[in-house]
Each structure stands twice: as structure tokens, then as C-alpha cells.
Design a protein around this motif. Structure first.
Motif, PDB file in Angstrom:
ATOM      1  N   ILE A   1      60.733-142.446-143.281  1.00 19.34           N
ATOM      2  CA  ILE A   1      59.854-143.570-143.043  1.00 19.34           C
ATOM      3  C   ILE A   1      60.197-144.670-144.035  1.00 19.34           C
ATOM      4  N   PRO A   2      60.292-145.917-143.615  1.00 20.30           N
ATOM      5  CA  PRO A   2      60.581-146.988-144.557  1.00 20.30           C
ATOM      6  C   PRO A   2      59.568-147.014-145.684  1.00 20.30           C
ATOM      7  N   SER A   3      60.029-147.116-146.934  1.00 22.06           N
ATOM      8  CA  SER A   3      59.145-147.091-148.096  1.00 22.06           C
ATOM      9  C   SER A   3      58.483-148.428-148.320  1.00 22.06           C
ATOM     10  N   ASP A   4      58.931-149.465-147.643  1.00 24.17           N
ATOM     11  CA  ASP A   4      58.275-150.760-147.747  1.00 24.17           C
ATOM     12  C   ASP A   4      58.400-151.485-146.421  1.00 24.17           C
ATOM     13  N   THR A   5      57.744-152.611-146.332  1.00 28.31           N
ATOM     14  CA  THR A   5      57.771-153.391-145.103  1.00 28.31           C
ATOM     15  C   THR A   5      58.327-154.774-145.390  1.00 28.31           C
ATOM     16  N   SER A   6      59.341-154.806-146.270  1.00 30.15           N
ATOM     17  CA  SER A   6      59.866-156.087-146.742  1.00 30.15           C
ATOM     18  C   SER A   6      60.489-156.920-145.626  1.00 30.15           C
TER      19      SER A   6
ATOM     20  N   GLU B   1      53.255-148.609-139.450  1.00 32.37           N
ATOM     21  CA  GLU B   1      54.606-148.806-138.918  1.00 32.37           C
ATOM     22  C   GLU B   1      55.040-147.626-138.053  1.00 32.37           C
ATOM     23  N   ALA B   2      54.630-146.418-138.439  1.00 37.26           N
ATOM     24  CA  ALA B   2      54.996-145.215-137.683  1.00 37.26           C
ATOM     25  C   ALA B   2      54.236-145.102-136.376  1.00 37.26           C
ATOM     26  N   GLY B   3      53.119-145.835-136.245  1.00 36.43           N
ATOM     27  CA  GLY B   3      52.327-145.764-135.027  1.00 36.43           C
ATOM     28  C   GLY B   3      51.004-145.055-135.194  1.00 36.43           C
ATOM     29  N   GLY B   4      50.578-144.847-136.447  1.00 28.87           N
ATOM     30  CA  GLY B   4      49.295-144.199-136.682  1.00 28.87           C
ATOM     31  C   GLY B   4      49.450-142.928-137.488  1.00 28.87           C
ATOM     32  N   ILE B   5      48.318-142.345-137.843  1.00 29.06           N
ATOM     33  CA  ILE B   5      48.322-141.209-138.759  1.00 29.06           C
ATOM     34  C   ILE B   5      49.010-139.978-138.176  1.00 29.06           C
ATOM     35  N   PHE B   6      48.823-139.715-136.871  1.00 21.47           N
ATOM     36  CA  PHE B   6      49.449-138.528-136.281  1.00 21.47           C
ATOM     37  C   PHE B   6      50.953-138.730-136.113  1.00 21.47           C
TER      38      PHE B   6
ATOM     39  N   ALA C   1      52.429-138.302-139.479  1.00 25.13           N
ATOM     40  CA  ALA C   1      52.449-136.899-139.888  1.00 25.13           C
ATOM     41  C   ALA C   1      53.580-136.142-139.198  1.00 25.13           C
ATOM     42  N   ARG C   2      53.848-136.478-137.938  1.00 30.58           N
ATOM     43  CA  ARG C   2      54.946-135.811-137.227  1.00 30.58           C
ATOM     44  C   ARG C   2      56.301-136.212-137.810  1.00 30.58           C
ATOM     45  N   LYS C   3      56.458-137.502-138.088  1.00 33.38           N
ATOM     46  CA  LYS C   3      57.749-137.975-138.603  1.00 33.38           C
ATOM     47  C   LYS C   3      58.032-137.464-140.009  1.00 33.38           C
ATOM     48  N   THR C   4      56.985-137.200-140.752  1.00 37.58           N
ATOM     49  CA  THR C   4      57.176-136.724-142.126  1.00 37.58           C
ATOM     50  C   THR C   4      57.163-135.202-142.223  1.00 37.58           C
ATOM     51  N   GLY C   5      56.988-134.517-141.079  1.00 32.98           N
ATOM     52  CA  GLY C   5      57.011-133.061-141.086  1.00 32.98           C
ATOM     53  C   GLY C   5      55.705-132.412-141.490  1.00 32.98           C
ATOM     54  N   MET C   6      54.632-133.189-141.603  1.00 33.29           N
ATOM     55  CA  MET C   6      53.327-132.613-141.961  1.00 33.29           C
ATOM     56  C   MET C   6      52.776-131.762-140.830  1.00 33.29           C
TER      57      MET C   6
END
Length: 260
Positions: A72-77, A241-246, A249-254
Motif C-alpha cells: 500500500i502506498p505509504s503516502d499520497t504525495s 486509497e485502498a477502497g475502505g477498511i476491508f 485489510a485484504r491487501k495488507t494480509g490482515m
């Protein structure tokens, strides 16, 4: 001299009254021979330096949980929004954003999601001569909403930020937010809830051309030539940016990905 004898439950006492004094005779079980337990003074030992308060441990756990992974991008520069703005005032509540009669629409249904967006901000009073959604349209031409204080107050309905996002609004810039609306905006990933440091709603007009630069945390009004400082979106940025909390969580493997 007058003697009165009173009794209550198992306890009894004899009161002897005289004009000068009152003598109370205690029952035998309260005699001086009755022993009362004694306690030693409490000794408190100082805590050692390895103790970690609960609050500190909680903060540490949160810090690990919100660390942004490489996926996931660490910033939104590089994130910018450009378009027309729609200006509203203070205390825009969720009934004005999306009235309760439309809450039967299910956002997970694509057709109903589109329909929900067509009703965004339909609850604004008639004093707003320019409507957010023009008649016979389902999308707005205003990609940025600018508001005053306490934007999104009222009920906790998630439909409020979803309706704005479904109408193709990208961001809301307000002086302050109701906490539940801010949280729902991040959780759904529908719009960026950005805070201004001044009352931009009093200096911008509906139809002004504006640009939001998230990396620089600023809003540029190209119509007036003025720039305004915004408060950084912080750790909420990657979640939206990812599209919401779920989705985050999916993109980060949570949680497991839906494809698995």
C-alpha cells in the motif's frame, strides 16, 4: 427518673434519661471484652522500571497494526483532485446528505448504489438554489464538497459518505466533522474527509475551479487565485486509497483475500 427500653431485631439497648444527662447502656455483646481484629500497616513496594502501563501497551499495539506495508502506498504525495466545488454551510447533517427514506437502498447492489448517488445532498433546503445533482442526472458535476463546521452530524448511517462517493464526489473539505461521519468516510473509502485550517466555505463559491493536493495538504482555488492549508489526512489516507477498511485489510494480509 424515667427508664425506656427499646428493642430492634437482636439488638437491644437501655436508655436512662435525666434532666442533666443521658446514659446509654450497651448490650453485653458490645462489652469491653469484645475483641476487634487488628491489621498491620499496608506496605507498598515501588514498581520496577519494566512495568508498561495499559495505555502505553495499547498504543504500541496500534502502532504495529497501522504500519503501512509495502503493498500500500505509504503516502499520497501524488494524489490530486481537480474540478468544480460545491459549497455548503455549517451543521450539514446526514438527513440532508441522504434522507432516511432512501436508506432501504443497498450499496452492495450496483444498481442501487447508482441510485443512492442520485439522491446525494437532496435533503438540502430550498435556499440552495443550485442543486448538487441536476434534474434527470444521476451524477454530480461537483467533485469536491466544501463545508463549514460539524459536517456530517446526525445519525451514524454509512449511507452518507457512500451517497457522496456514488455521486462521484472525491473529497469533502470542511472546517470540522462529526466523528462518526469522518470514521465512516475512511471505513467505506468513498470520499476523503479533509479538514481546513480556516473557513474556506466563506471564501469559495459553488462552481469555483479548485485543486486539492494531498501531498502538499493544500487546496488551490483557481477561480480566486487563493491557496489554503489543509490538515494532513495521515494514516487514514492509505485506507481510503485502498477502497475502505476491508479492502485495506485484504491487501495488507490482515484478512484473507476474496480470491482465495
Amino acid at each position: 427518673m424515667m427508664v425506656a427500653s427499646l428493642s430492634h431485631a437482636s439488638y437491644s439497648a437501655t436508655f436512662t434519661s435525666s434532666p442533666s444527662k443521658t446514659i446509654v447502656s450497651r448490650p453485653s455483646r458490645f462489652s469491653p471484652s469484645f475483641k476487634v481484629s487488628t491489621f498491620l500497616p499496608l506496605t507498598v513496594k515501588p514498581l520496577n522500571s519494566t512495568f508498561t502501563p495499559h495505555a502505553q501497551r495499547a498504543i504500541t499495539a496500534i502502532a504495529h497494526a497501522t504500519s503501512t506495508p509495502s503493498s500500500i502506498p505509504s503516502d499520497t504525495s501524488t494524489k490530486t483532485f481537480h474540478g468544480l466545488c460545491y459549497v455548503v454551510g455549517d451543521n450539514i447533517d446526514t438527513d440532508q446528505i441522504i434522507p432516511a427514506e432512501y436508506l432501504t437502498l443497498v450499496p452492495s447492489n450496483p444498481a442501487e448504489y447508482e441510485k443512492l448517488g442520485s439522491y446525494a445532498l437532496i435533503g438540502l433546503p430550498s435556499s440552495y438554489a443550485t442543486r448538487f445533482i441536476e434534474p434527470n442526472e444521476t451524477k454530480t458535476k461537483y467533485s469536491i464538497v466544501i463545508g463549514g463546521a460539524n459536517f456530517g452530524c446526525g445519525s451514524s448511517r454509512e449511507h452518507a459518505p457512500v451517497a457522496l462517493g456514488a455521486a462521484r464526489a472525491k473529497a469533502v473539505v470542511a472546517e470540522s466533522y462529526a466523528r462518526i461521519f469522518f470514521r465512516n468516510s475512511v471505513a467505506t473509502g468513498e470520499v476523503y474527509p479533509l479538514e481546513s485550517e480556516v473557513r474556506i466555505c466563506e471564501e469559495c463559491r459553488t462552481g469555483d475551479v479548485v485543486t486539492i493536493e494531498l501531498g502538499e495538504s493544500r487546496l488551490i482555488n483557481h477561480t480566486t487565485g487563493k491557496e489554503y492549508k489543509l490538515k494532513p489526512i495521515g494514516d487514514a489516507g492509505p485506507v481510503i486509497e485502498a477502497g475502505g477498511i476491508f479492502a485495506y485489510a485484504r491487501k495488507t494480509g490482515m484478512i484473507p483475500s476474496q480470491s482465495k
